[in-house]
Design a protein around this motif. Structure first.
Motif, short mmCIF file in Angstrom:
data_model
loop_
_atom_site.label_atom_id
_atom_site.label_comp_id
_atom_site.label_asym_id
_atom_site.label_seq_id
_atom_site.Cartn_x
_atom_site.Cartn_y
_atom_site.Cartn_z
N PRO A 84 0.85 -1.21 0.00
CA PRO A 84 0.00 0.00 0.00
C PRO A 84 0.87 1.25 0.00
N ASP A 85 0.21 2.37 -0.31
CA ASP A 85 0.97 3.62 -0.32
C ASP A 85 1.63 3.89 1.03
N ILE A 86 0.91 3.58 2.09
CA ILE A 86 1.46 3.74 3.44
C ILE A 86 1.39 2.40 4.14
N ASN A 87 2.52 2.03 4.73
CA ASN A 87 2.58 0.76 5.44
C ASN A 87 3.20 1.01 6.81
N PRO A 88 2.37 1.08 7.84
CA PRO A 88 2.91 1.33 9.17
C PRO A 88 3.86 0.22 9.57
N ALA A 89 5.02 0.62 10.13
CA ALA A 89 6.03 -0.36 10.55
C ALA A 89 5.96 -0.58 12.06
N ARG A 121 -4.79 20.46 23.42
CA ARG A 121 -4.76 19.50 24.52
C ARG A 121 -4.52 18.08 23.99
N HIS A 122 -5.07 17.77 22.84
CA HIS A 122 -4.88 16.46 22.21
C HIS A 122 -4.47 16.67 20.75
N PHE A 123 -3.47 15.88 20.32
CA PHE A 123 -2.96 15.98 18.95
C PHE A 123 -2.69 14.56 18.46
N SER A 124 -3.17 14.25 17.25
CA SER A 124 -2.92 12.91 16.71
C SER A 124 -2.94 12.95 15.18
N LEU A 125 -2.07 12.10 14.58
CA LEU A 125 -2.08 11.84 13.14
C LEU A 125 -2.28 10.34 12.96
N SER A 126 -3.20 9.95 12.12
CA SER A 126 -3.51 8.52 11.95
C SER A 126 -3.76 8.22 10.48
N TRP A 127 -3.66 6.95 10.16
CA TRP A 127 -3.94 6.48 8.82
C TRP A 127 -4.91 5.32 8.92
N ASP A 129 -7.58 4.97 10.79
CA ASP A 129 -7.85 4.72 12.21
C ASP A 129 -6.67 4.10 12.94
N THR A 130 -5.51 4.01 12.27
CA THR A 130 -4.30 3.52 12.95
C THR A 130 -3.46 4.72 13.35
N PRO A 131 -3.35 5.01 14.64
CA PRO A 131 -2.60 6.20 15.06
C PRO A 131 -1.11 6.03 14.79
N LEU A 132 -0.52 7.02 14.15
CA LEU A 132 0.92 7.05 13.91
C LEU A 132 1.64 7.89 14.94
N ILE A 133 1.00 8.96 15.38
CA ILE A 133 1.57 9.80 16.43
C ILE A 133 0.41 10.39 17.24
N LYS A 134 0.60 10.43 18.54
CA LYS A 134 -0.46 10.92 19.41
C LYS A 134 0.19 11.61 20.61
N GLN A 135 -0.38 12.74 21.01
CA GLN A 135 0.17 13.48 22.13
C GLN A 135 -0.97 14.06 22.96
N ALA A 151 -4.01 16.81 2.57
CA ALA A 151 -4.17 16.77 1.10
C ALA A 151 -2.86 16.33 0.45
N SER A 152 -2.54 15.03 0.56
CA SER A 152 -1.33 14.47 -0.04
C SER A 152 -1.68 13.14 -0.69
N PRO A 153 -1.36 12.94 -1.99
CA PRO A 153 -1.73 11.67 -2.65
C PRO A 153 -1.06 10.47 -2.01
N SER A 154 0.19 10.61 -1.57
CA SER A 154 0.92 9.47 -1.03
C SER A 154 0.78 9.32 0.48
N GLN A 155 0.37 10.39 1.17
CA GLN A 155 0.26 10.34 2.64
C GLN A 155 -1.07 10.97 3.09
N PRO A 156 -2.18 10.33 2.78
CA PRO A 156 -3.49 10.87 3.18
C PRO A 156 -3.78 10.61 4.67
N LEU A 157 -2.98 11.23 5.50
CA LEU A 157 -3.15 11.05 6.95
C LEU A 157 -4.30 11.94 7.46
N ASN A 158 -4.80 11.57 8.61
CA ASN A 158 -5.90 12.31 9.24
C ASN A 158 -5.35 13.07 10.45
N LEU A 159 -5.55 14.39 10.47
CA LEU A 159 -5.10 15.24 11.58
C LEU A 159 -6.28 15.55 12.49
N LEU A 160 -6.13 15.28 13.77
CA LEU A 160 -7.18 15.52 14.76
C LEU A 160 -6.59 16.23 15.96
#
Length: 437
Positions: A84-89, A121-127, A129-135, A151-160
């Motif tokens: 896949p375009d993104i593969n969490p390690a 207070r809360h910050f997270s980036l996920s792909w 529903d798989t969180p990659l970074i959370k604070q 808005a990235s074709p290769s890294q369509p991450l979700n910012l919350l």
């Protein structure tokens, strides 16, 4: 209590508006912060696509990691089979895959500056529903949240991100001033209402004073009409009778009638003088009064009515009764009203009579005036001394009201009841030594 409640309601509503506005301002400021954060992260992630296109197998790994420390590994040929375009390690790392090759990105290192300086207070980036970074905290109970896909074709991450209002930065001084403002407004409004009410009361008092003056003038005029009606009627009757006797050559019989007319005229003069003194002063001269003589004078004044009505007048006032300190004209008016009412009440009675009886106690004189009429009804017993109450069609209803006033001015009392024989009975009590009320 009502003023405090109004103040509280106005303060709460106004303070609530201030708080809502302040919270809205905080929300707009943090929304701007989120947009800046989103833009910076998007720009940072888009660099990975450029780096992936520029790397080759001949690139020096030390130079690459020195310039891009967040790139852990790379390869310049596509995986077989394709990934896949993104593969969490592992936590915080993921592979970017494309036909040109793959990059293993350490996301916490890539976004270290942003994560360290972000104010949420809360910050997270996920792909997916798989969180990659959370604070920070979980953020589930936070007031506000912002979420958007990169808005990235290769890294369509979700910012919350989420956050809560900063209650300490609310305009507490403004809230305090709002309460003070409404307190001042209510105070001055109450002062205005009080002044307006006092002005209205003053106007009403002036209006009532004018009405009272007019009513007093009306009562005086009505009283004068009532008091002057009887002597004027008597003078007319005496004069007409004297004219008739003179025409009949009986002039010697007319002399007593003319003397009675003169006496009635003098009584009118005394009444007018008394009214004049009443208008200028409430005080009248008090002197010893022989009650028996005053009753006999009143009987003579009403002699024509007594004779016409065939009324028997019985005088039971003893000669030894001590003198009463009073106004002569006042006592005469009292006796005149009582005797005249007794005569009027027995116009249809075959044997009409009126008796006055007097007795003495240690400190007062008691008078009773009784007639042989039908007595007073229950309504009359209750209202006989009320102004304008009368049982006669042509009566003004002022005689007994004036009588009560004159009695009270001498610190006396008067009561109405029916006697055992059925007629009306008026009991008057006067103190022997007194000052006029």
């Amino acid at each position: 209590m009502r003023k405090a409640l109004i103040w509280l309601i106005l303060t709460v509503l106004s303070g609530g508006g201030v708080v809502v506005y302040a919270l809205h301002q905080q929300y707009e400021e943090q929304s701007a912060e989120f947009r800046i954060l989103y833009r910076d992260i998007t720009v940072k992630l888009s660099q990975n696509d450029v780096i992936l296109a520029l790397l080759s197998n001949s690139s020096d790994p030390k130079v690459v990691q020195q310039k891009f420390p967040y790139i852990l590994r790379w390869q310049t040929k596509p995986h077989e089979p394709p990934r896949p375009d993104i593969n969490p390690a592992r936590a915080g790392t993921y592979w970017i895959n494309s036909p040109q090759g793959s990059l293993l990105i350490d996301l916490p290192t890539l976004l270290a500056d942003f994560v360290r300086t972000q104010k949420f207070r809360h910050f997270s980036l996920s792909w997916k529903d798989t969180p990659l970074i959370k604070q920070g905290a979980e953020g589930k109970g936070d007031w506000w949240s912002w979420e958007k896909d990169i808005a990235s074709p290769s890294q369509p991450l979700n910012l919350l991100v989420t956050n809560n209002p900063d209650w300490r930065s609310l305009p507490w001084l403004v809230l305090l001033l709002v309460g003070v403002f409404w307190a001042v407004v209510i105070y001055f409004y109450n002062q205005y209402q009080m002044t307006k009410r006092q002005r209205n009361i003053a106007n009403l008092r002036a209006h009532f004073s004018e009405l009272a003056r007019l009513n007093a003038m009306g009562e005086i005029a009505a009283g004068m009409v009532h008091e002057l009606n009887q002597p004027l009627t008597a003078i007319l009757s005496y004069s007409q009778t004297a004219q008739r006797l003179i025409k009949q050559q009986q002039a010697e019989k007319a002399q007593p009638l003319l003397d009675a007319s003169v006496m009635q005229t003098k009584r009118i003069s005394a009444l007018l003088l008394a009214f004049r003194e009443k208008l200028h002063s409430d005080e009248q001269a008090l002197q010893p009064i022989n009650l028996r003589q005053v009753w006999e004078r009143v009987t003579m004044l009403l002699g024509n009515e007594i004779e016409r009505g065939k009324v028997s007048v019985i005088n039971q006032v003893p000669e030894s009764l001590p003198s009463l300190i009073a106004s002569p004209l006042g006592i005469e008016q009292i006796f005149h009203n009582l005797l005249n009412n007794a005569i009027q009440a027995q116009q249809k009675t075959e044997k009409a009579w009126v008796t006055i009886h007097a007795s003495q106690t240690a400190d007062s004189i008691i008078l009773t005036v009784t007639d042989g009429g039908q007595g007073l009804s229950e309504q009359a017993l209750e209202q006989v001394f009320m102004p304008f109450f009368t049982t006669r069609k042509d009566g003004l209803g002022l005689g007994m009201a004036l009588t009560e006033t004159l009695v009270q001015r001498l610190n006396g009392s008067i009561q109405a009841q029916n006697s055992a024989s059925g007629g009306a009975c008026f009991t008057l009590v006067f103190p022997l030594t007194q000052q006029e009320a």
